[in-house]
Design an enzyme around this catalytic site. Structure first.
Site, PDB file in Angstrom:
ATOM      1  N   SER A 115      -4.321  -6.266   1.821  1.00 20.01           N
ATOM      2  CA  SER A 115      -4.364  -7.759   1.942  1.00 20.01           C
ATOM      3  C   SER A 115      -4.961  -8.180   3.475  1.00 20.01           C
ATOM      4  O   SER A 115      -5.898  -7.704   3.882  1.00 20.01           O
ATOM      5  CB  SER A 115      -3.064  -8.462   1.488  1.00 20.01           C
ATOM      6  OG  SER A 115      -3.140  -9.663   1.586  1.00 20.01           O
ATOM      7  N   ASP A 142      -7.067  -4.305  -2.105  1.00 18.81           N
ATOM      8  CA  ASP A 142      -7.281  -5.879  -2.032  1.00 18.81           C
ATOM      9  C   ASP A 142      -7.473  -6.476  -0.841  1.00 18.81           C
ATOM     10  O   ASP A 142      -6.521  -7.672  -0.574  1.00 18.81           O
ATOM     11  CB  ASP A 142      -6.304  -6.250  -3.291  1.00 18.81           C
ATOM     12  CG  ASP A 142      -6.905  -7.511  -3.902  1.00 18.81           C
ATOM     13  OD1 ASP A 142      -8.111  -7.402  -4.274  1.00 18.81           O
ATOM     14  OD2 ASP A 142      -6.266  -8.357  -4.449  1.00 18.81           O
ATOM     15  N   HIS A 214      -2.050  -1.618  -4.090  1.00 14.03           N
ATOM     16  CA  HIS A 214      -1.068  -0.324  -3.686  1.00 14.03           C
ATOM     17  C   HIS A 214      -0.434   0.602  -4.735  1.00 14.03           C
ATOM     18  O   HIS A 214      -0.291   1.678  -4.484  1.00 14.03           O
ATOM     19  CB  HIS A 214      -0.261  -0.898  -2.580  1.00 14.03           C
ATOM     20  CG  HIS A 214       0.512  -2.193  -2.792  1.00 14.03           C
ATOM     21  ND1 HIS A 214       1.669  -1.857  -3.740  1.00 14.03           N
ATOM     22  CD2 HIS A 214       0.633  -3.343  -2.304  1.00 14.03           C
ATOM     23  CE1 HIS A 214       2.350  -2.862  -3.716  1.00 14.03           C
ATOM     24  NE2 HIS A 214       1.861  -3.995  -3.061  1.00 14.03           N
TER      25      HIS A 214
END
Length: 255
Positions: A115, A142, A214
């Site tokens: 993130s 991501d 993850h």
């Protein structure tokens, strides 16, 4: 300045008295928004996925690796997401400073961030390239979209303010959430995971989709392979193979 803690993973837990061996490869793992990598206020308790990832890397590398779990909860644990996003650059510089102070060789270093942490690692990689040398591999799990990819009233951040392909010799981005993640390609190799499905495996909301990045990377580190309908296999070797570039759709539901 954000308080940043660097926790050295030994075998099944932290051992911050373990010295950095600059002759060994180095792995650095960092969290994202409203998360923690372990600090004095929580008795050095990281997110479960970070512990799992550190242990998976230890299992793969044996004792011959430096594995650092980075905490910047001081800057990430706030309801003010834009404020947390604004701290990404500072935290990335602190990561780079620490690695340089320890004498770590960027060419033998893997940076892993989820993130906002993916953009932290982008900044760290940029700093290391400019001051010492290029990082070997950067994994963006991501990478965060809000405040970075733009929208109706703003344009996407320039490359020096987010993860981009120049931040390491090989930059791989996992895309698992079109809501919370960055939708456009960011790396040398961009993996779009189950991109046409509403939810990722085991997920029931967009936050879970964001976290699946993850989960999937841990699966790959554990040796799991995902057969694709076109006859190929998606595995850890796919991620690490320098000859595989561009954007790839991956189906982890496929059998």
């Amino acid at each position: 300045m954000v308080d940043v803690f660097f926790n050295n993973w030994d075998n099944s837990g932290f051992n911050n008295s373990r010295p950095i061996d600059t002759s060994d490869p180095t792995y650095v793992i960092v969290h994202g928004y409203q998360s923690t990598g372990g600090n004095p206020d929580n008795n050095f308790t990281p997110q479960a996925w970070m512990s799992e990832m550190a242990e998976n890397i230890r299992d793969l590398e044996g004792n011959d690796a430096n594995i650092l779990v980075v905490d910047w909860q001081d800057g990430a644990d706030t309801l003010n997401y834009p404020a947390a996003a604004d701290r990404v650059d500072d935290v990335g510089v602190e990561v780079a400073n620490y690695l340089l102070d320890q004498g770590v060789n960027p060419a033998d270093t893997t940076l892993i961030g989820h993130s906002l942490g993916a953009h932290v690692m982008g900044e760290a990689g940029e700093e290391l390239r400019e001051r010492s040398g290029e990082v070997d591999l950067l994994i963006g799990l991501d990478p965060a979209g809000p405040e970075f990819e733009g929208g109706w009233f703003s344009s996407a951040n320039p490359t020096d303010d987010r993860l981009d392909p120049t931040d390491a010799d090989r930059v791989v981005a996992f895309h698992t959430s079109s809501t919370l993640g960055y939708d456009d390609p960011l790396g040398d190799f961009d993996v779009y995971v189950n991109w046409d499905d509403w939810f990722q495996p085991g997920s029931w909301n967009f936050a879970d989709n964001h976290s699946y990045a993850h989960t999937l990377y841990n699966d790959l580190l554990e040796g799991n392979q995902f057969p694709q309908n076109n006859g190929t296999i998606f595995s850890l070797s796919t991620v690490q193979n320098d000859s595989i570039t561009g954007s790839k759709s991956v189906d982890t539901f496929a059998v």
